[in-house]
Every structure is written in C-alpha cells, then in structure tokens.
Motif scaffolding. Structure first.
Motif, PDB file in Angstrom:
ATOM      1  N   ASP A 186      -5.052  68.151 101.387  1.00  0.00           N
ATOM      2  CA  ASP A 186      -6.478  68.355 101.113  1.00  0.00           C
ATOM      3  C   ASP A 186      -7.136  66.999 100.850  1.00  0.00           C
ATOM      4  O   ASP A 186      -7.411  66.647  99.699  1.00  0.00           O
ATOM      5  N   PRO A 187      -7.389  66.220 101.905  1.00  0.00           N
ATOM      6  CA  PRO A 187      -7.899  64.859 101.703  1.00  0.00           C
ATOM      7  C   PRO A 187      -9.308  64.810 101.119  1.00  0.00           C
ATOM      8  O   PRO A 187      -9.719  63.764 100.627  1.00  0.00           O
ATOM      9  N   GLU A 188     -10.034  65.898 101.161  1.00  0.00           N
ATOM     10  CA  GLU A 188     -11.385  65.902 100.585  1.00  0.00           C
ATOM     11  C   GLU A 188     -11.349  66.096  99.074  1.00  0.00           C
ATOM     12  O   GLU A 188     -12.386  65.933  98.411  1.00  0.00           O
ATOM     13  N   ASN A 189     -10.203  66.470  98.534  1.00  0.00           N
ATOM     14  CA  ASN A 189     -10.060  66.669  97.086  1.00  0.00           C
ATOM     15  C   ASN A 189      -8.710  66.106  96.640  1.00  0.00           C
ATOM     16  O   ASN A 189      -7.831  66.843  96.195  1.00  0.00           O
ATOM     17  N   PHE A 190      -8.589  64.796  96.751  1.00  0.00           N
ATOM     18  CA  PHE A 190      -7.317  64.143  96.451  1.00  0.00           C
ATOM     19  C   PHE A 190      -7.373  63.483  95.084  1.00  0.00           C
ATOM     20  O   PHE A 190      -8.258  62.669  94.813  1.00  0.00           O
ATOM     21  N   GLN A 191      -6.422  63.830  94.216  1.00  0.00           N
ATOM     22  CA  GLN A 191      -6.321  63.175  92.918  1.00  0.00           C
ATOM     23  C   GLN A 191      -5.316  62.041  93.007  1.00  0.00           C
ATOM     24  O   GLN A 191      -4.168  62.243  93.405  1.00  0.00           O
ATOM     25  N   ASN A 192      -5.773  60.844  92.649  1.00  0.00           N
ATOM     26  CA  ASN A 192      -4.915  59.675  92.774  1.00  0.00           C
ATOM     27  C   ASN A 192      -3.699  59.787  91.869  1.00  0.00           C
ATOM     28  O   ASN A 192      -3.758  60.400  90.794  1.00  0.00           O
ATOM     29  N   THR A 193      -2.605  59.181  92.296  1.00  0.00           N
ATOM     30  CA  THR A 193      -1.379  59.141  91.498  1.00  0.00           C
ATOM     31  C   THR A 193      -1.033  57.724  91.079  1.00  0.00           C
ATOM     32  O   THR A 193       0.012  57.493  90.470  1.00  0.00           O
ATOM     33  N   ALA A 194      -1.873  56.787  91.414  1.00  0.00           N
ATOM     34  CA  ALA A 194      -1.791  55.410  90.930  1.00  0.00           C
ATOM     35  C   ALA A 194      -3.206  54.853  90.964  1.00  0.00           C
ATOM     36  O   ALA A 194      -4.091  55.385  91.630  1.00  0.00           O
ATOM     37  N   ASN A 195      -3.450  53.808  90.219  1.00  0.00           N
ATOM     38  CA  ASN A 195      -4.796  53.231  90.166  1.00  0.00           C
ATOM     39  C   ASN A 195      -4.700  51.713  90.020  1.00  0.00           C
ATOM     40  O   ASN A 195      -4.247  51.224  88.998  1.00  0.00           O
ATOM     41  N   PRO A 196      -5.097  50.961  91.092  1.00  0.00           N
ATOM     42  CA  PRO A 196      -5.573  51.437  92.398  1.00  0.00           C
ATOM     43  C   PRO A 196      -4.430  52.004  93.235  1.00  0.00           C
ATOM     44  O   PRO A 196      -3.260  51.829  92.909  1.00  0.00           O
ATOM     45  N   GLN A 197      -4.780  52.693  94.336  1.00  0.00           N
ATOM     46  CA  GLN A 197      -3.789  53.307  95.214  1.00  0.00           C
ATOM     47  C   GLN A 197      -4.172  53.067  96.667  1.00  0.00           C
ATOM     48  O   GLN A 197      -5.353  53.158  97.038  1.00  0.00           O
ATOM     49  N   THR A 198      -3.177  52.744  97.489  1.00  0.00           N
ATOM     50  CA  THR A 198      -3.415  52.524  98.914  1.00  0.00           C
ATOM     51  C   THR A 198      -3.212  53.830  99.677  1.00  0.00           C
ATOM     52  O   THR A 198      -2.212  54.526  99.471  1.00  0.00           O
ATOM     53  N   ILE A 199      -4.163  54.144 100.536  1.00  0.00           N
ATOM     54  CA  ILE A 199      -4.096  55.335 101.380  1.00  0.00           C
ATOM     55  C   ILE A 199      -3.949  54.884 102.833  1.00  0.00           C
ATOM     56  O   ILE A 199      -4.672  53.989 103.291  1.00  0.00           O
ATOM     57  N   PHE A 200      -3.022  55.508 103.545  1.00  0.00           N
ATOM     58  CA  PHE A 200      -2.790  55.177 104.948  1.00  0.00           C
ATOM     59  C   PHE A 200      -3.327  56.305 105.825  1.00  0.00           C
ATOM     60  O   PHE A 200      -3.166  57.484 105.502  1.00  0.00           O
ATOM     61  N   VAL A 201      -3.962  55.910 106.926  1.00  0.00           N
ATOM     62  CA  VAL A 201      -4.645  56.872 107.785  1.00  0.00           C
ATOM     63  C   VAL A 201      -4.096  56.778 109.202  1.00  0.00           C
ATOM     64  O   VAL A 201      -3.916  55.680 109.744  1.00  0.00           O
ATOM     65  N   ARG A 202      -3.831  57.933 109.787  1.00  0.00           N
ATOM     66  CA  ARG A 202      -3.424  58.024 111.195  1.00  0.00           C
ATOM     67  C   ARG A 202      -4.624  58.561 111.970  1.00  0.00           C
ATOM     68  O   ARG A 202      -5.024  59.719 111.804  1.00  0.00           O
ATOM     69  N   MET A 203      -5.211  57.717 112.807  1.00  0.00           N
ATOM     70  CA  MET A 203      -6.325  58.101 113.666  1.00  0.00           C
ATOM     71  C   MET A 203      -5.784  58.375 115.056  1.00  0.00           C
ATOM     72  O   MET A 203      -5.131  57.523 115.662  1.00  0.00           O
ATOM     73  N   ALA A 204      -6.035  59.582 115.571  1.00  0.00           N
ATOM     74  CA  ALA A 204      -5.460  59.985 116.850  1.00  0.00           C
ATOM     75  C   ALA A 204      -6.424  60.915 117.572  1.00  0.00           C
ATOM     76  O   ALA A 204      -7.310  61.516 116.943  1.00  0.00           O
ATOM     77  N   PRO A 205      -6.267  61.077 118.886  1.00  0.00           N
ATOM     78  CA  PRO A 205      -7.045  62.094 119.590  1.00  0.00           C
ATOM     79  C   PRO A 205      -6.617  63.485 119.125  1.00  0.00           C
ATOM     80  O   PRO A 205      -5.607  63.643 118.440  1.00  0.00           O
ATOM     81  N   LEU A 206      -7.382  64.500 119.482  1.00  0.00           N
ATOM     82  CA  LEU A 206      -7.047  65.858 119.071  1.00  0.00           C
ATOM     83  C   LEU A 206      -5.647  66.239 119.533  1.00  0.00           C
ATOM     84  O   LEU A 206      -4.928  66.943 118.839  1.00  0.00           O
ATOM     85  N   GLU A 207      -5.275  65.761 120.725  1.00  0.00           N
ATOM     86  CA  GLU A 207      -3.918  65.992 121.224  1.00  0.00           C
ATOM     87  C   GLU A 207      -3.068  64.806 120.764  1.00  0.00           C
ATOM     88  O   GLU A 207      -2.913  63.830 121.494  1.00  0.00           O
ATOM     89  N   ASP A 208      -2.530  64.904 119.562  1.00  0.00           N
ATOM     90  CA  ASP A 208      -1.829  63.774 118.951  1.00  0.00           C
ATOM     91  C   ASP A 208      -0.418  63.684 119.524  1.00  0.00           C
ATOM     92  O   ASP A 208       0.572  63.984 118.855  1.00  0.00           O
ATOM     93  N   GLN A 209      -0.335  63.283 120.803  1.00  0.00           N
ATOM     94  CA  GLN A 209       0.947  63.190 121.474  1.00  0.00           C
ATOM     95  C   GLN A 209       1.168  61.825 122.124  1.00  0.00           C
ATOM     96  O   GLN A 209       2.228  61.583 122.689  1.00  0.00           O
ATOM     97  N   CYS A 210       0.165  60.973 122.084  1.00  0.00           N
ATOM     98  CA  CYS A 210       0.258  59.705 122.806  1.00  0.00           C
ATOM     99  C   CYS A 210      -0.060  58.546 121.871  1.00  0.00           C
ATOM    100  O   CYS A 210       0.712  58.245 120.971  1.00  0.00           O
ATOM    101  N   ASP A 211      -1.216  57.939 122.043  1.00  0.00           N
ATOM    102  CA  ASP A 211      -1.580  56.759 121.261  1.00  0.00           C
ATOM    103  C   ASP A 211      -2.203  57.153 119.924  1.00  0.00           C
ATOM    104  O   ASP A 211      -2.908  58.161 119.821  1.00  0.00           O
ATOM    105  N   PHE A 212      -1.961  56.345 118.918  1.00  0.00           N
ATOM    106  CA  PHE A 212      -2.598  56.519 117.616  1.00  0.00           C
ATOM    107  C   PHE A 212      -2.731  55.152 116.969  1.00  0.00           C
ATOM    108  O   PHE A 212      -2.095  54.182 117.373  1.00  0.00           O
ATOM    109  N   GLU A 213      -3.582  55.068 115.955  1.00  0.00           N
ATOM    110  CA  GLU A 213      -3.776  53.838 115.194  1.00  0.00           C
ATOM    111  C   GLU A 213      -3.554  54.133 113.714  1.00  0.00           C
ATOM    112  O   GLU A 213      -3.908  55.210 113.223  1.00  0.00           O
ATOM    113  N   ILE A 214      -2.985  53.171 112.997  1.00  0.00           N
ATOM    114  CA  ILE A 214      -2.783  53.270 111.553  1.00  0.00           C
ATOM    115  C   ILE A 214      -3.626  52.208 110.858  1.00  0.00           C
ATOM    116  O   ILE A 214      -3.597  51.039 111.246  1.00  0.00           O
TER     117      ILE A 214
END
Length: 303
Positions: A178-206
């Motif tokens: 639930d990324p819209e309601n995330f409670q941090n577990t460290a402060n500050p905290q690093t969040i990693f994001v996977r950006m991909a097309p809807l068909e997440d089977q090929c290329d992606f970016e982190i």
C-alpha cells in the motif's frame, strides 16, 4: 369380403445437429523491443496461439485478418501469419476459426504488444513531512511524485512498484503493498522504485528517493535503557519490561523487511506487558514501542 386396414407408415427422421465451433480467446503475444529499440516494432508469429484459439476442436482452419469485417467475411487474410510485423502498438488482429465439417465459424481477437521502454525523466524529489510530534514516524504517500519520473510519457502505459530494498526492486519481490499509506520503519528511509510498462516482462528502470519526518526513529541500533524485552529468542511470548511507571504503550511489530504485522495499544501491569508471538514464522522482527511521545525499537528473534 376383404377388410382393409389403413397402413400407417411412420418415418422417424433423426436430425443430427452439429454444435457451432467456438473460437477460444488467446493470450496476447508480447515481444520485447529488441530490434531497433524504441521503434515499438517486432516480427510476430501469430500461430503460436492457435492451440488456445482451436481449444481442442477438430476439423477447423484458423485465418488471421486486419479488420473485423475481413474476419467476418473470411476475406483478406494475412498471407504469412508466422512473420507479421506490427503496424501499431498495441495492435489487434482479428482471427476467424472456420469449420471444415459444416459447423460454421467464429471470430475472436489476438493482441500484439511491444512493451514500451521506460525512461526516468527526472528522479522524484524526496518526501519530507514535518508533523510536529517529533516521534520520527509518519504515513507517507510514496506515489505523490510519479509525474516527475514520467515526464511526458503516457501515465496509463506505465506502472510503479515500491520496495524497501534495491535487490527486491530488481527481482520484483516483496513490494510495498500500500504505497499510498506507507509508515516508515527508519528515519530517514530510502525507498526504491521499479518503473516498468504495464507488461512488466522486458525493460524496467530502478531509482530511489528518501522519505523523512521530524524526530528520530531507527530500527538498526536504537537501544535505550528504560525498556527491555525477553526472552530473546522467543517461542511463544515476548515480555516487555519497563524501568519507568507506565500504564500503557503502543506497539507496532514489523518483519525484517519493514512490513507491519500488527499495531495495537497494550496495558502495562507492574512494569511489564506480554505479547503473544506464537503464530509468527521463525525470523527476526522489530518491535516499535511508543510511550509518552518517545519511541524505541527492539529487535528479537522468533524461533
């Protein structure tokens, strides 16, 4: 004198009605954009989905057409369905399943998709929340800056998944549910994001960004003396012992990846409070304990 009796000839006509053929709905064919990356064009073998289209029926022929009208009339089939270069992305191919035994025909569709190659237009800003309670904990909407990463790219053709660990983002495992309601577990905290097309089977970016709020919260080495937990490791119950006089505390239990297991306010009697951990899987956990605007986090092992 002869008697004449009518002779009734009863003819039974049995009509054997054959069932109409029915075309199965095939899965899309998805090809990564590897030939001249970025042109969204690949060469498709349409026949790899014929098993799904025929769906066990016999005496049938499959043809592929550019329009629904062509498929309905059985005209203008693609001459080489084993090597069709898409002219749109996505592209819909109309498929006609024709019986060769007088059982009619049916039409279905087949989608051809070349997933887009994502580009992080700009790494989103860090998210800073100043709530004024100085407890080091807050609820974050991790999705609020997705538009910065998208830039001019179509938001309806990409997806974002959020993770606490970079290796999980690469493997697409243990995502934040639930990324819209995330409670941090460290402060500050690093969040990693996977950006991909809807068909997440090929290329992606982190990419990554930081979330931070007011106060101090740490899950690695915060170890204040006014509270202790035992036994550690624990099998059934964990007892929280306080040197100070408190009547209740709020506890949040996290697994080792920072996922919240439960959150509740518990009573403290004679400086102690017991927490049932018997149903937890064997692992390491973090217990966040808040009392009178002060929060500490203790590690324990469930065996």
């Amino acid at each position: 004198m002869k008697s004449w009796f009518p002779i009734v000839l009863i003819v039974f006509i049995s009509n054997c009605i054959n069932a109409q053929v029915t075309a199965g709905v095939p899965d899309p064919i998805i090809l990564c954009d590897v030939n001249n990356p970025g042109d969204e064009t690949e060469v498709f073998d349409l026949t790899i989905r014929e098993g799904q289209i025929i769906n066990g029926q016999s005496n049938v022929v499959v043809t592929y057409h550019p329009t629904s009208g062509d498929a309905l009339s059985g005209t203008n089939p693609y001459p080489n369905p084993m090597a069709l270069t898409n002219i749109a992305n996505p592209q819909v191919v109309f498929v006609r399943l024709q019986s060769t035994a007088g059982q009619g025909w049916d039409v279905t569709t087949l989608d051809l998709i070349v997933p887009l190659i994502p580009v992080v237009a700009a790494v989103p800003d860090d998210i800073i929340l100043n709530e004024g309670d100085n407890d080091g904990s807050a609820i974050f909407d991790l999705t609020m800056n997705e538009s910065q990463a998208l830039g001019s790219q179509d938001p309806f053709r990409f997806q974002f998944k959020y993770f606490r660990i970079e290796a999980d983002a690469i493997a697409d495992e243990n995502r934040i549910e639930d990324p819209e309601n995330f409670q941090n577990t460290a402060n500050p905290q690093t969040i990693f994001v996977r950006m991909a097309p809807l068909e997440d089977q090929c290329d992606f970016e982190i990419y990554s960004f930081t979330i931070e709020t007011d106060g101090i919260l740490g899950i690695l080495d915060l170890d204040l003396n006014h509270c202790s937990i035992y036994p550690n490791p624990a099998s059934n119950m964990v007892t929280v012992s306080f040197n100070e006089t408190v009547s209740s505390v709020h506890v949040i239990l996290y697994d080792m990846l920072g996922k919240r297991i439960f959150s509740e306010t518990i009573s403290v009697n004679n400086g102690q409070s017991a927490i049932d951990v018997s149903t937890l899987p064997k692992s390491m956990y973090y217990l966040s304990i808040t009392s009178e605007a002060q929060t500490i986090v203790k590690k324990f092992i469930k065996n």
